[in-house]
Write an enzyme that holds these catalytic residues in place. Structure first.
Site, PDB file in Angstrom:
ATOM      1  N   LYS A 152      30.987  41.740  18.086  1.00 50.22           N
ATOM      2  CA  LYS A 152      30.846  42.360  16.766  1.00 50.22           C
ATOM      3  C   LYS A 152      32.045  43.266  16.426  1.00 50.22           C
ATOM      4  O   LYS A 152      32.860  43.593  17.306  1.00 50.22           O
ATOM      5  CB  LYS A 152      29.535  43.153  16.735  1.00 50.22           C
ATOM      6  CG  LYS A 152      28.284  42.268  16.892  1.00 50.22           C
ATOM      7  CD  LYS A 152      27.018  43.082  16.656  1.00 50.22           C
ATOM      8  CE  LYS A 152      25.775  42.218  16.806  1.00 50.22           C
ATOM      9  NZ  LYS A 152      24.550  42.962  16.430  1.00 50.22           N
TER      10      LYS A 152
ATOM     11  N   TYR B 135      21.952  35.994   9.199  1.00 51.37           N
ATOM     12  CA  TYR B 135      20.841  36.863   9.609  1.00 51.37           C
ATOM     13  C   TYR B 135      19.637  36.729   8.668  1.00 51.37           C
ATOM     14  O   TYR B 135      18.822  37.655   8.593  1.00 51.37           O
ATOM     15  CB  TYR B 135      21.318  38.312   9.661  1.00 51.37           C
ATOM     16  CG  TYR B 135      22.080  38.676  10.922  1.00 51.37           C
ATOM     17  CD1 TYR B 135      21.462  38.623  12.185  1.00 51.37           C
ATOM     18  CD2 TYR B 135      23.404  39.095  10.861  1.00 51.37           C
ATOM     19  CE1 TYR B 135      22.153  38.970  13.333  1.00 51.37           C
ATOM     20  CE2 TYR B 135      24.103  39.452  12.027  1.00 51.37           C
ATOM     21  CZ  TYR B 135      23.465  39.386  13.253  1.00 51.37           C
ATOM     22  OH  TYR B 135      24.135  39.737  14.402  1.00 51.37           O
TER      23      TYR B 135
ATOM     24  N   ASN C 182      26.205  47.395  18.249  1.00 52.20           N
ATOM     25  CA  ASN C 182      25.774  47.099  19.624  1.00 52.20           C
ATOM     26  C   ASN C 182      26.610  46.017  20.302  1.00 52.20           C
ATOM     27  O   ASN C 182      26.130  45.297  21.174  1.00 52.20           O
ATOM     28  CB  ASN C 182      24.265  46.810  19.681  1.00 52.20           C
ATOM     29  CG  ASN C 182      23.874  45.523  18.991  1.00 52.20           C
ATOM     30  OD1 ASN C 182      24.667  44.949  18.259  1.00 52.20           O
ATOM     31  ND2 ASN C 182      22.659  45.072  19.227  1.00 52.20           N
TER      32      ASN C 182
ATOM     33  N   HIS D  96      26.225  39.919  19.788  1.00 55.63           N
ATOM     34  CA  HIS D  96      25.002  39.185  19.418  1.00 55.63           C
ATOM     35  C   HIS D  96      24.945  37.955  20.311  1.00 55.63           C
ATOM     36  O   HIS D  96      25.977  37.373  20.630  1.00 55.63           O
ATOM     37  CB  HIS D  96      25.059  38.735  17.950  1.00 55.63           C
ATOM     38  CG  HIS D  96      24.048  37.669  17.623  1.00 55.63           C
ATOM     39  ND1 HIS D  96      22.738  37.969  17.313  1.00 55.63           N
ATOM     40  CD2 HIS D  96      24.136  36.312  17.616  1.00 55.63           C
ATOM     41  CE1 HIS D  96      22.073  36.838  17.121  1.00 55.63           C
ATOM     42  NE2 HIS D  96      22.899  35.819  17.294  1.00 55.63           N
TER      43      HIS D  96
ATOM     44  N   GLU E 228      22.968  28.284  15.200  1.00 54.37           N
ATOM     45  CA  GLU E 228      24.044  29.286  15.100  1.00 54.37           C
ATOM     46  C   GLU E 228      25.412  28.683  15.431  1.00 54.37           C
ATOM     47  O   GLU E 228      26.420  29.045  14.807  1.00 54.37           O
ATOM     48  CB  GLU E 228      23.729  30.466  16.024  1.00 54.37           C
ATOM     49  CG  GLU E 228      22.502  31.243  15.554  1.00 54.37           C
ATOM     50  CD  GLU E 228      22.208  32.488  16.376  1.00 54.37           C
ATOM     51  OE1 GLU E 228      21.271  33.204  16.010  1.00 54.37           O
ATOM     52  OE2 GLU E 228      22.921  32.752  17.376  1.00 54.37           O
TER      53      GLU E 228
HETATM   54  P1  CMP Z   1      21.546  41.150  16.931  1.00 57.42           P
HETATM   55  O1  CMP Z   1      21.274  40.526  18.248  1.00 57.42           O
HETATM   56  O2  CMP Z   1      22.837  40.866  16.289  1.00 57.42           O
HETATM   57  O3  CMP Z   1      20.363  40.724  15.914  1.00 57.42           O
HETATM   58  C1  CMP Z   1      20.033  41.514  14.789  1.00 57.42           C
HETATM   59  C2  CMP Z   1      20.660  42.877  14.829  1.00 57.42           C
HETATM   60  O4  CMP Z   1      20.048  43.838  14.000  1.00 57.42           O
HETATM   61  C3  CMP Z   1      20.543  43.450  16.224  1.00 57.42           C
HETATM   62  O5  CMP Z   1      21.401  42.742  17.092  1.00 57.42           O
HETATM   63  C4  CMP Z   1      20.886  44.916  15.968  1.00 57.42           C
HETATM   64  O6  CMP Z   1      22.277  45.165  16.010  1.00 57.42           O
HETATM   65  C5  CMP Z   1      20.410  45.135  14.521  1.00 57.42           C
HETATM   66  N1  CMP Z   1      19.263  46.040  14.443  1.00 57.42           N
HETATM   67  C6  CMP Z   1      19.249  47.245  13.822  1.00 57.42           C
HETATM   68  N2  CMP Z   1      18.043  47.823  13.930  1.00 57.42           N
HETATM   69  C7  CMP Z   1      17.257  46.966  14.647  1.00 57.42           C
HETATM   70  C8  CMP Z   1      15.900  47.019  15.095  1.00 57.42           C
HETATM   71  N3  CMP Z   1      15.103  48.048  14.836  1.00 57.42           N
HETATM   72  N4  CMP Z   1      15.438  45.959  15.813  1.00 57.42           N
HETATM   73  C9  CMP Z   1      16.234  44.888  16.075  1.00 57.42           C
HETATM   74  N5  CMP Z   1      17.523  44.803  15.676  1.00 57.42           N
HETATM   75  C10 CMP Z   1      18.035  45.832  14.972  1.00 57.42           C
END
Ligand code: CMP
Length: 137
Positions: A9, A49, A112, A115, A126
């Site tokens: 990311k 998403y 974070n 993904h 994906e």
């Molecule tokens: P990712 O695996 O990219 O999938 C969706 C993303 O939403 C997740 O990682 C997080 O970075 C983001 N996100 C933010 N808040 C939440 C939450 N409460 N639960 C899950 N994903 C979240």
């Protein structure tokens, strides 16, 4: 052989740790079948998403994912999907096991670092979102 999609990311790309993250995949026995740096448009990020469209964090997630370039990679190997998720650690870095990518490189649940596809079925969708078949080797 199983394939999964990884996205490094914008936060991790900005930190210049792309190579360190890809090296962890290889050290765990996964192969890089395809990889590229790209930048998502808002329409791209909303489509990728779409499953989260009704979640309260959707707008912040999309804003973050288009804030800078990302590195998308097709990882291949035995149990690639589960192996990648183990390497990433929990979605919230505060809950991620020490030594995981998110524990080491992520700052928050939004920023974070990575993904990873959450099922083999979603991995196929994906991968097709980002790559043509001729780009995967
Ligand atoms: P990712 O695996 O990219 O999938 C969706 C993303 O939403 C997740 O990682 C997080 O970075 C983001 N996100 C933010 N808040 C939440 C939450 N409460 N639960 C899950 N994903 C979240």
């Amino acid at each position: 052989m199983e394939q999964t999609l990884s996205i490094i990311k914008p936060d991790a790309v900005a930190k210049n740790v792309v190579g360190q993250i890809l090296a962890r995949f290889e050290a765990a026995g996964l192969r890089i079948a395809a990889t590229k740096k790209t930048r998502l448009s808002r329409v791209d990020a909303e489509a990728f998403y779409a499953i989260h469209a009704e979640r309260p964090f959707f707008k912040d997630l999309v804003d973050f994912m288009i804030s800078g370039p990302v590195v998308v990679t097709v990882l291949e190997g035995e149990d690639a999907m589960a192996k990648n998720r183990e390497l990433m650690g929990a979605t919230n870095p505060a809950e991620a096991e020490p030594g995981t990518i998110r524990a080491d490189f992520a700052d928050s649940i939004d920023a974070n670092a990575v993904h990873g596809s959450d099922s083999v079925e979603n991995a196929k969708i994906e991968i097709n979102f980002f790559f043509a078949q001729r780009e995967i080797h």
